[in-house]
Design a protein around this motif. Structure first.
Motif, PDB file in Angstrom:
ATOM      1  N   ALA A  49       0.817  -1.214   0.000  1.00 52.36           N
ATOM      2  CA  ALA A  49       0.000   0.000   0.000  1.00 52.36           C
ATOM      3  C   ALA A  49       0.853   1.267   0.000  1.00 52.36           C
ATOM      4  CB  ALA A  49      -0.935  -0.001   1.204  1.00 52.36           C
ATOM      5  N   VAL A  50       1.906   1.307   0.810  1.00 54.84           N
ATOM      6  CA  VAL A  50       2.742   2.509   0.890  1.00 54.84           C
ATOM      7  C   VAL A  50       3.437   2.767  -0.438  1.00 54.84           C
ATOM      8  CG1 VAL A  50       4.694   3.579   2.067  1.00 54.84           C
ATOM      9  CG2 VAL A  50       3.076   2.190   3.364  1.00 54.84           C
ATOM     10  N   ALA A  51       4.057   1.739  -0.996  1.00 56.06           N
ATOM     11  CA  ALA A  51       4.753   1.905  -2.276  1.00 56.06           C
ATOM     12  C   ALA A  51       3.773   2.257  -3.389  1.00 56.06           C
ATOM     13  CB  ALA A  51       5.515   0.628  -2.622  1.00 56.06           C
ATOM     14  N   ALA A  52       2.590   1.632  -3.381  1.00 57.72           N
ATOM     15  CA  ALA A  52       1.602   1.902  -4.423  1.00 57.72           C
ATOM     16  C   ALA A  52       1.143   3.353  -4.386  1.00 57.72           C
ATOM     17  CB  ALA A  52       0.406   0.960  -4.264  1.00 57.72           C
ATOM     18  N   LEU A 176      19.427   2.778   3.371  1.00 58.25           N
ATOM     19  CA  LEU A 176      18.096   3.235   2.997  1.00 58.25           C
ATOM     20  C   LEU A 176      17.755   2.817   1.572  1.00 58.25           C
ATOM     21  CD1 LEU A 176      15.567   4.765   3.760  1.00 58.25           C
ATOM     22  CD2 LEU A 176      16.668   6.874   3.020  1.00 58.25           C
ATOM     23  N   LEU A 177      18.728   2.932   0.671  1.00 56.17           N
ATOM     24  CA  LEU A 177      18.486   2.495  -0.706  1.00 56.17           C
ATOM     25  C   LEU A 177      18.170   1.007  -0.768  1.00 56.17           C
ATOM     26  CD1 LEU A 177      21.338   4.433  -2.578  1.00 56.17           C
ATOM     27  CD2 LEU A 177      18.906   4.959  -2.580  1.00 56.17           C
ATOM     28  N   ALA A 178      18.794   0.235   0.134  1.00 52.49           N
ATOM     29  CA  ALA A 178      18.538  -1.201   0.152  1.00 52.49           C
ATOM     30  C   ALA A 178      17.136  -1.516   0.663  1.00 52.49           C
ATOM     31  CB  ALA A 178      19.578  -1.906   1.016  1.00 52.49           C
ATOM     32  N   ARG A 179      16.532  -0.586   1.392  1.00 50.35           N
ATOM     33  CA  ARG A 179      15.182  -0.821   1.920  1.00 50.35           C
ATOM     34  C   ARG A 179      14.114  -0.653   0.839  1.00 50.35           C
ATOM     35  NH1 ARG A 179      14.325   2.720   7.179  1.00 50.35           N
ATOM     36  NH2 ARG A 179      12.252   1.763   6.948  1.00 50.35           N
ATOM     37  N   ILE A 180      14.491  -0.046  -0.278  1.00 47.81           N
ATOM     38  CA  ILE A 180      13.536   0.095  -1.381  1.00 47.81           C
ATOM     39  C   ILE A 180      13.420  -1.238  -2.101  1.00 47.81           C
ATOM     40  CG2 ILE A 180      13.003   1.346  -3.504  1.00 47.81           C
ATOM     41  CD1 ILE A 180      14.666   3.654  -2.500  1.00 47.81           C
ATOM     42  N   PRO A 181      12.233  -1.786  -2.248  1.00 44.04           N
ATOM     43  CA  PRO A 181      12.086  -3.084  -2.910  1.00 44.04           C
ATOM     44  C   PRO A 181      12.544  -3.014  -4.365  1.00 44.04           C
ATOM     45  CG  PRO A 181      10.076  -2.483  -1.722  1.00 44.04           C
ATOM     46  CD  PRO A 181      10.955  -1.272  -1.731  1.00 44.04           C
ATOM     47  N   MET A 246      12.822   8.250  -1.567  1.00 44.28           N
ATOM     48  CA  MET A 246      13.752   8.308  -2.691  1.00 44.28           C
ATOM     49  C   MET A 246      13.068   8.060  -4.030  1.00 44.28           C
ATOM     50  SD  MET A 246      16.867   8.921  -1.654  1.00 44.28           S
ATOM     51  CE  MET A 246      17.927   8.242  -2.919  1.00 44.28           C
ATOM     52  N   LEU A 247      11.808   7.630  -4.019  1.00 46.09           N
ATOM     53  CA  LEU A 247      11.142   7.290  -5.275  1.00 46.09           C
ATOM     54  C   LEU A 247      11.132   8.445  -6.270  1.00 46.09           C
ATOM     55  CD1 LEU A 247       9.459   5.432  -7.114  1.00 46.09           C
ATOM     56  CD2 LEU A 247       7.428   6.234  -5.907  1.00 46.09           C
ATOM     57  N   PRO A 248      10.735   9.681  -5.876  1.00 46.37           N
ATOM     58  CA  PRO A 248      10.766  10.774  -6.858  1.00 46.37           C
ATOM     59  C   PRO A 248      12.164  11.026  -7.417  1.00 46.37           C
ATOM     60  CG  PRO A 248       9.465  11.396  -4.942  1.00 46.37           C
ATOM     61  CD  PRO A 248      10.170  10.128  -4.595  1.00 46.37           C
ATOM     62  N   LEU A 249      13.192  10.860  -6.582  1.00 44.39           N
ATOM     63  CA  LEU A 249      14.551  11.067  -7.068  1.00 44.39           C
ATOM     64  C   LEU A 249      14.952   9.955  -8.043  1.00 44.39           C
ATOM     65  CD1 LEU A 249      16.277  12.200  -3.763  1.00 44.39           C
ATOM     66  CD2 LEU A 249      15.515  13.624  -5.657  1.00 44.39           C
ATOM     67  N   LEU A 250      14.546   8.725  -7.741  1.00 42.12           N
ATOM     68  CA  LEU A 250      14.803   7.641  -8.676  1.00 42.12           C
ATOM     69  C   LEU A 250      14.106   7.906 -10.012  1.00 42.12           C
ATOM     70  CD1 LEU A 250      14.427   4.475  -6.401  1.00 42.12           C
ATOM     71  CD2 LEU A 250      16.533   5.394  -7.371  1.00 42.12           C
TER      72      LEU A 250
END
Length: 325
Positions: A49-52, A176-181, A246-250
């Protein structure tokens, strides 16, 4: 946003109000195609839900001013690109909260959706419109100052995004980057590509000139990642979102890299295959006018053609009196 406003002339705004093709393309590209792409990718990769919701926020954002720089590099229709960016930012006041609410229904029973602050989204959007209005006024009153601010703001945007990504990665560290699926990385990689392809198809559907299609393509695939970051900061506590900040930066990194490769491929094709010279830079026409090799939107080019035609008409001509003599 101030630099974006400095790129808009009141006369151009009036023309697009009378012929609102740019507004229509912004509506379809930013608030129909991109939210649908974000929703489909979130479902396809089974994001939590959070990532979506983070992906949906990014997909529902209006166009970013990075697209204007990229359109310039791709010989796109700059007038159409700027009008689409401004229009999507204005439309986002109503349509962005609506799209987030509509597409988040798939995760409606989760607590994260109940935390989405639609009021904060509208407030953040309003704050972006103020510098745009100042930029338009500055362009109307002080064109030279507006030109300087426009150049500084657009090119500094590229540097700022690069520095921001590097500094954030260095400060937060690889943990933190590793926590991103990994699925979120794939979504951030695929979303811009889908947006570029869908935008080009949209331009082809409306039978735009190639320069217009490139502008619509880049405008659709490029999102306002600064706005997305601000909303994530305002909307959710850090312990809930975590590495998804970090999603917007990615997305910014991938959209810039992918657009850069597409622009490089286009310019190589233009030079090596079509063997066309660089087009004259001009004011840019409406949504569908002109061909890449003969850009009549350039005032200087028009003047040159008029001078040449006047010279050819007079050179070697013989008057009627001379014939009789």
């Amino acid at each position: 946003m101030l630099g974006l406003g400095c790129a808009v002339e009141v006369r151009a705004l009036g023309g697009h109000v009378r012929r609102p093709l740019g507004v229509l393309l912004a509506l379809l590209g930013q608030f129909v195609l991109m939210p649908l792409v974000a929703f489909a990718l979130a479902l396809a990769f089974s994001l939590d839900a959070v990532a979506a919701v983070a992906v949906l926020l990014c997909g529902c954002c209006p166009g970013g001013n990075l697209s204007n720089v990229l359109s310039l590099l791709a010989d796109g229709d700059m007038s159409l690109s700027v009008i689409m960016t401004v229009s999507s930012t204005l439309l986002a006041l109503v349509l962005m909260p609506l799209c987030v609410w509509l597409y988040s229904r798939a995760w409606i029973d989760t607590p994260v959706v109940q935390l989405v602050p639609f009021g904060a989204i509208v407030l953040t959007l309003c704050s972006t419109l103020v510098p745009i209005g100042l930029g338009v006024a500055l362009r109307y009153k002080r064109p030279r100052a507006a030109d300087i601010i426009l150049k500084v703001s657009l090119w500094s945007l590229l540097l700022t995004l690069l520095l921001l990504f590097s500094a954030t990665a260095a400060m937060l560290g690889p943990e933190l980057l590793a926590r991103i699926p990994p699925s979120v990385y794939l979504v951030a990689l695929l979303m811009p590509l889908c947006g570029f392809a869908a935008g080009y198809a949209l331009g082809a559907f409306f039978d735009l000139a190639p320069s217009g299609r490139r502008a619509v393509s880049l405008e659709t695939g490029c999102q306002n990642v600064q706005l997305c970051t601000a909303i994530l900061k305002v909307a959710f506590p850090p312990q809930l979102v975590g590495g998804l900040y970090m999603l917007p930066l990615l997305y910014a990194l991938f959209q810039a890299a992918e657009a850069g490769l597409l622009i490089l491929a286009y310019r190589t094709y233009r030079k090596e295959v079509l063997r066309k010279p660089e087009p004259c830079r001009g004011g840019g026409g409406g949504g569908g006018g002109g061909d890449d090799g003969d850009d009549d939107s350039s005032v200087a080019y028009k003047t040159l053609k008029e001078d040449e035609s006047a010279f050819d008409a007079a050179y070697g001509s013989v008057s009627e009196e001379q014939v009789r003599a």
